[in-house]
Design a protein around this motif. Structure first.
Motif, PDB file in Angstrom:
ATOM      1  N   ALA A  96      40.560  40.015  45.185  1.00 25.28           N
ATOM      2  CA  ALA A  96      39.988  40.549  46.418  1.00 25.28           C
ATOM      3  C   ALA A  96      38.929  39.621  46.980  1.00 25.28           C
ATOM      4  CB  ALA A  96      39.393  41.934  46.153  1.00 25.28           C
ATOM      5  N   ILE A  97      38.064  39.059  46.111  1.00 26.11           N
ATOM      6  CA  ILE A  97      37.020  38.154  46.589  1.00 26.11           C
ATOM      7  C   ILE A  97      37.640  36.883  47.163  1.00 26.11           C
ATOM      8  CG2 ILE A  97      35.099  36.694  45.854  1.00 26.11           C
ATOM      9  CD1 ILE A  97      34.369  38.849  43.806  1.00 26.11           C
ATOM     10  N   THR A  98      38.623  36.339  46.461  1.00 26.20           N
ATOM     11  CA  THR A  98      39.276  35.117  46.943  1.00 26.20           C
ATOM     12  C   THR A  98      39.927  35.351  48.291  1.00 26.20           C
ATOM     13  OG1 THR A  98      39.690  34.409  44.670  1.00 26.20           O
ATOM     14  CG2 THR A  98      40.996  33.378  46.399  1.00 26.20           C
ATOM     15  N   THR A  99      40.596  36.468  48.432  1.00 27.74           N
ATOM     16  CA  THR A  99      41.252  36.789  49.700  1.00 27.74           C
ATOM     17  C   THR A  99      40.239  36.925  50.825  1.00 27.74           C
ATOM     18  OG1 THR A  99      43.023  37.930  48.514  1.00 27.74           O
ATOM     19  CG2 THR A  99      42.761  38.432  50.848  1.00 27.74           C
ATOM     20  N   ALA A 100      39.088  37.582  50.517  1.00 31.56           N
ATOM     21  CA  ALA A 100      38.064  37.760  51.548  1.00 31.56           C
ATOM     22  C   ALA A 100      37.494  36.417  51.986  1.00 31.56           C
ATOM     23  CB  ALA A 100      36.958  38.678  51.024  1.00 31.56           C
ATOM     24  N   ILE A 101      37.276  35.507  51.062  1.00 31.68           N
ATOM     25  CA  ILE A 101      36.714  34.196  51.420  1.00 31.68           C
ATOM     26  C   ILE A 101      37.699  33.408  52.260  1.00 31.68           C
ATOM     27  CG2 ILE A 101      35.943  31.988  50.459  1.00 31.68           C
ATOM     28  CD1 ILE A 101      34.773  33.509  48.107  1.00 31.68           C
ATOM     29  N   LEU A 102      38.948  33.447  51.879  1.00 27.32           N
ATOM     30  CA  LEU A 102      39.948  32.692  52.620  1.00 27.32           C
ATOM     31  C   LEU A 102      40.184  33.286  54.009  1.00 27.32           C
ATOM     32  CD1 LEU A 102      42.551  32.007  49.770  1.00 27.32           C
ATOM     33  CD2 LEU A 102      40.872  30.411  50.734  1.00 27.32           C
ATOM     34  N   ARG A 103      40.183  34.604  54.081  1.00 26.08           N
ATOM     35  CA  ARG A 103      40.489  35.250  55.348  1.00 26.08           C
ATOM     36  C   ARG A 103      39.267  35.435  56.227  1.00 26.08           C
ATOM     37  NH1 ARG A 103      41.876  40.133  53.507  1.00 26.08           N
ATOM     38  NH2 ARG A 103      39.773  40.884  54.011  1.00 26.08           N
TER      39      ARG A 103
ATOM     40  N   ARG B 199      29.905  48.197  34.099  1.00 24.49           N
ATOM     41  CA  ARG B 199      29.155  48.763  32.974  1.00 24.49           C
ATOM     42  C   ARG B 199      27.693  48.841  33.383  1.00 24.49           C
ATOM     43  NH1 ARG B 199      30.240  45.165  29.671  1.00 24.49           N
ATOM     44  NH2 ARG B 199      28.287  43.994  29.854  1.00 24.49           N
ATOM     45  N   ARG B 200      27.159  50.076  33.303  1.00 25.04           N
ATOM     46  CA  ARG B 200      25.769  50.269  33.712  1.00 25.04           C
ATOM     47  C   ARG B 200      24.876  50.266  32.487  1.00 25.04           C
ATOM     48  NH1 ARG B 200      25.766  54.449  38.734  1.00 25.04           N
ATOM     49  NH2 ARG B 200      23.688  53.513  38.916  1.00 25.04           N
ATOM     50  N   THR B 201      23.596  50.582  32.684  1.00 25.22           N
ATOM     51  CA  THR B 201      22.590  50.422  31.621  1.00 25.22           C
ATOM     52  C   THR B 201      22.861  51.303  30.407  1.00 25.22           C
ATOM     53  OG1 THR B 201      21.239  52.058  32.793  1.00 25.22           O
ATOM     54  CG2 THR B 201      20.763  49.732  33.201  1.00 25.22           C
ATOM     55  N   ASP B 202      23.562  52.447  30.594  1.00 20.32           N
ATOM     56  CA  ASP B 202      23.859  53.319  29.441  1.00 20.32           C
ATOM     57  C   ASP B 202      25.087  52.852  28.663  1.00 20.32           C
ATOM     58  OD1 ASP B 202      25.400  56.058  31.365  1.00 20.32           O
ATOM     59  OD2 ASP B 202      25.835  53.903  31.267  1.00 20.32           O
TER      60      ASP B 202
ATOM     61  N   ILE C 232      27.535  38.485  37.405  1.00 21.47           N
ATOM     62  CA  ILE C 232      27.848  39.816  37.951  1.00 21.47           C
ATOM     63  C   ILE C 232      29.230  40.273  37.461  1.00 21.47           C
ATOM     64  CG2 ILE C 232      28.204  41.130  40.061  1.00 21.47           C
ATOM     65  CD1 ILE C 232      25.325  40.294  39.659  1.00 21.47           C
ATOM     66  N   VAL C 233      30.193  39.376  37.533  1.00 21.87           N
ATOM     67  CA  VAL C 233      31.575  39.740  37.160  1.00 21.87           C
ATOM     68  C   VAL C 233      31.657  40.098  35.676  1.00 21.87           C
ATOM     69  CG1 VAL C 233      33.940  38.846  36.991  1.00 21.87           C
ATOM     70  CG2 VAL C 233      32.539  38.325  38.997  1.00 21.87           C
ATOM     71  N   ALA C 234      30.730  39.589  34.862  1.00 24.01           N
ATOM     72  CA  ALA C 234      30.773  39.867  33.428  1.00 24.01           C
ATOM     73  C   ALA C 234      30.598  41.347  33.131  1.00 24.01           C
ATOM     74  CB  ALA C 234      29.693  39.048  32.712  1.00 24.01           C
ATOM     75  N   THR C 235      29.977  42.097  34.050  1.00 21.38           N
ATOM     76  CA  THR C 235      29.749  43.530  33.814  1.00 21.38           C
ATOM     77  C   THR C 235      30.942  44.382  34.261  1.00 21.38           C
ATOM     78  OG1 THR C 235      28.712  43.852  35.975  1.00 21.38           O
ATOM     79  CG2 THR C 235      27.276  43.178  34.155  1.00 21.38           C
ATOM     80  N   VAL C 236      31.950  43.775  34.870  1.00 27.13           N
ATOM     81  CA  VAL C 236      33.102  44.536  35.387  1.00 27.13           C
ATOM     82  C   VAL C 236      34.048  44.894  34.250  1.00 27.13           C
ATOM     83  CG1 VAL C 236      35.092  44.424  36.960  1.00 27.13           C
ATOM     84  CG2 VAL C 236      32.881  43.427  37.626  1.00 27.13           C
ATOM     85  N   HIS C 237      34.679  46.044  34.373  1.00 23.55           N
ATOM     86  CA  HIS C 237      35.649  46.510  33.361  1.00 23.55           C
ATOM     87  C   HIS C 237      36.753  45.473  33.223  1.00 23.55           C
ATOM     88  CE1 HIS C 237      38.714  48.955  31.358  1.00 23.55           C
ATOM     89  NE2 HIS C 237      37.762  49.839  31.083  1.00 23.55           N
TER      90      HIS C 237
END
Length: 776
Positions: free
Chosen positions: A236-243, A254-257, A221-226
């Motif tokens: 943000a994900i690490t903080t959410a898991i810890l907290r 990045r979407r299909t186009d 999933i993260v591979a599609t992020v800018h």
């Protein structure tokens, strides 16, 4: 798990609704700020012309500014058609309202376009007019003002376009939310790193829906992020898991186009009883449209800020009650800091101005309107300068003020220039009425010292040969001693040669300037650290200096030097006037003495020569005429032989023959030309002599009326009347002697004389052109 997903969807929908309200509120703020800018642009327009239309003749009386706005030659009267022809045809219907409003309306406000007559330039004109009516209510005229509002209309058009763009973007956000901005759901099993997604999520990220249902690693999933957003997402994900608990983060994917779009991920981290993170469910929200709208709103706000804060030294935001200030751009203050109200007032506002500033703030909060005030403010270097502060309120959705957006611009240069100009006007008014050199110098020095913040100022008379300066008087601040008296230039430095050449001497610090380094002790002893000497030249020769002293170092500007030079010039003119008046008094006294001696000599010669004449009456008449001539010269000498007050001449001559109580004297305050003064004196002497011998003054009950006036006919005629009453009946003379001929010659020899002899007494009227009688 399904219930958790439903709760998450319900929570996200509520958040989406809140986002819509926030976007609408931001658009309203921009609209309100645009309207405020439009209003202030209109207020700042200048150049007001006036006109008056006479309906019966269709003629207009116009001011010079009116003519300038329309581009026509300056003239007081024009046909109304001249200006109507300059109005654009498509705006003629706006001008036609003039007639339609003649039904009783009190005023007419219209705006229309014209092509200026001289250069054809298209301009917007705002007209405000009222109608004038006669006693029957019929419109007989129209009067009012016009002004050029072209620049305001340009700003208005630009702001309308900006406002429309903001509205369009907000509508797009609202449509996106209404259509359902949630584009997918997910659940991440944290211990197994198994990420399951629905079909909408897979489409958003360009993934295979079948794989998504089975589960894929988070890394896929993260591979599609800018690339620029990956680090922030990981944090943000690490903080959410810890907290634990709720999670929300915005990033581009990045979407299909193949293009990147903005999304917002909202979820919640669930934990086991021992605190171990188990699952991370959530939803995706498409926020591309909202981000676009926010960018448009930010651009619109930046344009508004640019319009409002051009040239500003500080841009800031204030809390609704002005108790907290956040500086956005502090080119005069400390940038990017939050300062409580009590601190920013104490730090920045000059203490004498604080009550006025606080009163203006309270008024703006009460009105929920614009704050605008000029006041003194501390700069970054610790000095105080004049600032123009402006602030506009930004409103929340329900009309309450969310915060204030403001800017402060340094207007010290303008305020200082205005103070200098006002000081020169004040100085001119004072010097005009002062009659001694010390009072002139003291008054002028006090004014210039106040404007420049000096500790001493004055003017000195220079003796170039002796290299000395005589200071008759000076202005000194409290605690500073006067330097009035005679001084040797060389005791205070080596700059006398500069002054001789006509060069101003500017020394910002006497300890550093080589011209004064050897005289520092002498200068500091009299409180001089900064020194300005401006030479006053007369036909290339140094005759005086204007000086400014300060007990602190001061960097001198060209404007300050020009101001001091202008003051010195005015002092020189005033001193020259006083000296010339004193010299004139001396010369007049000498001339009067010599003239009296000459007339006395003539009188003595006549007495000795005519002593053997049997009939002494002509001799006495000749002597009395010499006295009348002497009286006229005395009056003229009082005004340097340029003019004489008519009442003074009349009183002097009549009093020689009889008490003034026997005369009734009346007439305006006229100044007689020298020739007219002598002519009037001789004429009044002959009339009075005849009245004593034959007329009203030959009896105790007789009186004489002497009056004069100026008739406003084609030639402006001066008229003198003489009327005798209470004496014997008047009879025309039987022979024509010198006195009779003198009376018939009249004023200044015009022979425009009317004489009347009746039982009531003698009447006479003498007429002459005013230009030959009254001094110009």
């Amino acid at each position: 798990m399904a219930r958790d997903r439903a709760e998450a969807v319900e929570k996200r929908e509520a958040q989406a609704s809140a986002l819509a309200r926030a976007a609408v509120s931001e658009a309203q703020n921009v609209s309100l700020r645009i309207n405020d800018q439009r209003s202030r642009s209109a207020q700042e327009a200048g150049g007001v012309g006036t006109f008056e239309l006479i309906v019966a003749s269709s003629m207009m009386q116009v001011s010079a500014e009116f003519c300038r706005l329309y581009g026509v030659a300056v003239a007081p009267l024009y046909s109304a058609a001249t200006f109507e022809a300059l109005v654009l045809p498509e705006d003629a219907n706006v001008r036609s309202r003039d007639a339609s409003r003649e039904d009783g309306s009190a005023a007419l406000d219209v705006e229309y376009r014209i092509h200026r007559a001289d250069d054809g330039e298209l301009r917007w004109i705002a007209r405000r007019a009222s109608f004038a009516r006669d006693e029957h209510g019929t419109v007989v005229g129209m009067f009012g003002t016009v002004r050029d509002v072209t620049e305001r209309r340009k700003v208005q058009d630009a702001l309308h376009a900006s406002e429309a763009l903001a509205r369009e973007n907000v509508q797009r956000v609202q449509l996106a939310l209404a259509a359902g901005a949630i584009i997918g759901t997910w659940n991440w099993d944290i211990p197994s790193d198994r990420f399951t997604i629905d079909e909408a999520f897979a489409q958003a990220f360009g993934l295979d829906p079948a794989l998504g249902r089975k589960g894929i690693p988070l890394a896929q999933i993260v591979a599609t992020v800018h690339p620029d957003d990956k680090r922030g997402l990981s944090t943000a994900i690490t903080t959410a898991i810890l907290r634990g608990g709720a999670y929300a983060h915005q990033y581009r994917v990045r979407r299909t186009d193949g293009r990147y779009y903005w999304i917002e991920a909202n979820g919640r981290v669930d934990r086991a009883e021992d605190g171990t993170p188990l699952s991370f469910p959530g939803v995706l929200l498409d926020i591309e449209e909202r981000r676009t709208a926010q960018a448009a709103l930010t651009a619109s706000e930046n344009r508004l800020r640019a319009l409002m804060t051009a040239g500003a030294q500080s841009v800031y935001r204030m809390s609704p009650d002005w108790q907290e200030m956040r500086q956005l751009d502090g080119r005069g203050f400390l940038a990017d800091t939050v300062v409580p109200s009590v601190h920013w007032l104490d730090l920045y506002i000059d203490p004498p101005d604080r009550p006025e500033v606080m009163a203006a703030i309270d008024d703006a909060i009460r009105r929920k309107g614009t704050f605008e005030l000029e006041h003194r403010m501390r700069r970054a270097d610790g000095s105080f300068g004049w600032m123009l502060s402006r602030a506009v309120p930004l409103f929340e959705e329900h009309g309450e003020i969310a915060e204030w957006f403001g800017a402060a611009s340094d207007v010290t240069a303008r305020r200082t220039a205005e103070a200098r100009q006002a000081a020169l006007v004040e100085m001119g008014d004072q010097l005009r009425d002062l009659g001694t050199v010390p009072t002139i110098v003291h008054a002028a020095a006090g004014i210039v010292a106040r404007v420049l913040g000096a500790t001493r100022a004055g003017y000195g008379l220079v003796d170039v040969a002796r290299e000395t300066v005589e200071i008759p008087s000076d202005w000194c601040a409290p605690g500073i001693t006067s330097v009035a008296g005679l001084h040797d230039f060389r005791d205070y430095g080596s700059y006398i040669e500069d002054l001789r050449r006509g060069a101003a001497v500017l020394i910002g610090d006497v300890e550093r300037d080589p011209r004064t380094q050897n005289s520092v002790a002498m200068l500091l002893a009299i409180g001089v650290r900064t020194l300005i000497n401006v030479p006053v030249m007369e036909r290339g020769r140094l005759v005086g200096i204007g000086f400014i002293h300060s007990d602190r170092p001061h960097a001198l500007s060209a404007e300050e030097l020009a101001f001091v030079r202008a003051v010195a010039d005015r002092i020189q003119v005033a001193v020259a006037r006083v000296q010339a008046e004193a010299q004139q008094v001396l010369l007049n006294g000498e001339l009067s003495h010599r003239l009296k001696n000459t007339l006395s000599m003539v009188q003595g010669i006549a007495s000795q020569t005519l002593r053997s004449v049997p009939d002494q009456a002509p001799v006495q008449a000749f002597t009395q005429r010499l006295v009348a001539l002497s009286q006229a010269h005395d009056v003229l000498l009082q005004d340097s032989w340029t003019s004489a007050p008519m009442r003074a001449v009349v009183d002097r001559v009549l009093a020689v023959q009889a008490p003034l109580e026997r005369f009734r004297i009346d007439g305006p305050n006229l100044s007689l030309a020298p020739q007219a003064t002598l002519s009037l004196s001789m004429l009044l002497h002959e009339l009075t002599t005849n009245a004593v011998k034959y007329g009203a003054l030959s009896t105790e009950a007789g009186t004489i009326s002497v009056a004069w006036r100026v008739e406003d006919d084609d030639d402006r005629t001066a008229v003198l009347t003489w009327r005798e009453r209470g004496g014997p009946p008047a009879q025309a003379p039987t022979r024509r002697g010198f006195g009779t001929r003198l009376i018939q010659f009249g004023l200044v020899g015009t022979r425009d004389t009317r004489l009347s002899y009746s039982s009531l007494g003698f009447d006479a009227e003498f007429r002459a052109p005013s230009s030959e009688v009254v001094a110009s």
